[in-house]
Design a protein around this motif. Sequence first.
Motif, short mmCIF file in Angstrom:
data_model
loop_
_atom_site.label_atom_id
_atom_site.label_comp_id
_atom_site.label_asym_id
_atom_site.label_seq_id
_atom_site.Cartn_x
_atom_site.Cartn_y
_atom_site.Cartn_z
N THR A 3 10.23 1.91 -13.11
CA THR A 3 9.38 1.06 -13.85
C THR A 3 10.20 0.05 -14.44
O THR A 3 9.60 -1.26 -14.49
CB THR A 3 8.58 1.91 -15.04
N SER A 4 11.51 0.22 -14.85
CA SER A 4 12.12 -0.84 -15.50
C SER A 4 12.58 -1.72 -14.39
O SER A 4 12.55 -3.03 -14.71
CB SER A 4 13.41 -0.05 -15.97
N ARG A 5 12.86 -1.23 -13.17
CA ARG A 5 13.18 -2.32 -12.16
C ARG A 5 12.08 -3.26 -11.86
O ARG A 5 12.13 -4.55 -11.51
CB ARG A 5 13.57 -1.44 -10.90
N PHE A 7 9.62 -3.87 -13.61
CA PHE A 7 9.38 -4.96 -14.87
C PHE A 7 10.23 -6.25 -14.76
O PHE A 7 9.82 -7.41 -14.90
CB PHE A 7 9.29 -4.26 -16.40
N ASN A 8 11.72 -5.83 -14.67
CA ASN A 8 12.59 -6.86 -14.20
C ASN A 8 12.18 -7.59 -13.27
O ASN A 8 12.50 -8.90 -13.42
CB ASN A 8 13.96 -6.20 -14.13
N THR A 9 11.95 -7.13 -12.08
CA THR A 9 11.39 -8.23 -10.79
C THR A 9 10.26 -9.04 -11.18
O THR A 9 10.18 -10.13 -10.82
CB THR A 9 11.03 -7.18 -9.60
N LEU A 10 9.43 -8.43 -11.89
CA LEU A 10 8.14 -9.32 -12.17
C LEU A 10 8.51 -10.10 -13.28
O LEU A 10 8.01 -11.41 -13.31
CB LEU A 10 7.18 -8.21 -12.95
N ALA A 11 9.27 -9.83 -14.26
CA ALA A 11 9.89 -10.98 -15.27
C ALA A 11 10.50 -11.98 -14.51
O ALA A 11 10.36 -13.34 -14.80
CB ALA A 11 10.76 -10.24 -16.20
N ARG A 12 11.35 -11.75 -13.35
CA ARG A 12 12.02 -12.87 -12.96
C ARG A 12 11.00 -13.58 -12.00
O ARG A 12 11.23 -14.70 -12.04
CB ARG A 12 13.07 -11.97 -11.82
N LEU A 14 7.98 -14.17 -12.48
CA LEU A 14 7.24 -14.99 -13.65
C LEU A 14 7.99 -16.09 -14.12
O LEU A 14 7.63 -17.27 -14.42
CB LEU A 14 6.53 -14.25 -14.46
N THR A 15 9.32 -15.78 -14.34
CA THR A 15 10.25 -16.99 -14.91
C THR A 15 10.44 -18.02 -14.15
O THR A 15 10.17 -19.29 -14.30
CB THR A 15 11.65 -16.38 -15.49
#
Length: 181
Positions: A3-5, A7-12, A14-15
């Motif tokens: 889930t953390s990975r 989330f990090n991929t989604l955050a990247r 979106l950024t």
Amino acid sequence: PRTSRMFNTLARILTAALLVGILLERLTFASPDQAEPFHARVAQLVEQIPSVFTGWTGKSMPVPEPAQALLRPSAMLAREYVHTSRKLVADLVVVHCRDTRDLAGHYPMRCYPSSGWEVVGDPVGVSVTVNGVEIPLSRYEFRKHSFDSETSKVIYGTFLLPGKGVVASMQEVYRNASSYR
């Protein structure tokens, strides 16, 4: 961990999308060089304002140095027109500034009182129609006393703003000047 990975991929993603969006928006801004033909055309049109027309004869008049320094005009015309048969005198002042922010703070309610003129009443919104186009104006009235006389002056002012058209309100100038674009 999974889930953390995610989330990090989604955050990247979106950024990156946000940064691309900001870049694309910035590319839509006009550059000062793109505005040069417009400014040149305005200066040409200001120079073409006739000094003689339908009974009126105009002569150039000086513009106070502080006003020129404050406004930083790219085109300016100051003329006194006289209609001899009607015994009328009218001043025409046209100022073109490259940057709306240069106009902020320079208008009759600020300039005339700082030159010793007393404000008579509040500004009044009026309009004139020229060739079927209604033009909003603000009407300002001032009075100046000297030892043995009193002089009155009525000013009609308006502004032409990029993207807004003709406005009579200094608040519109301030609103337009607040945009760095």
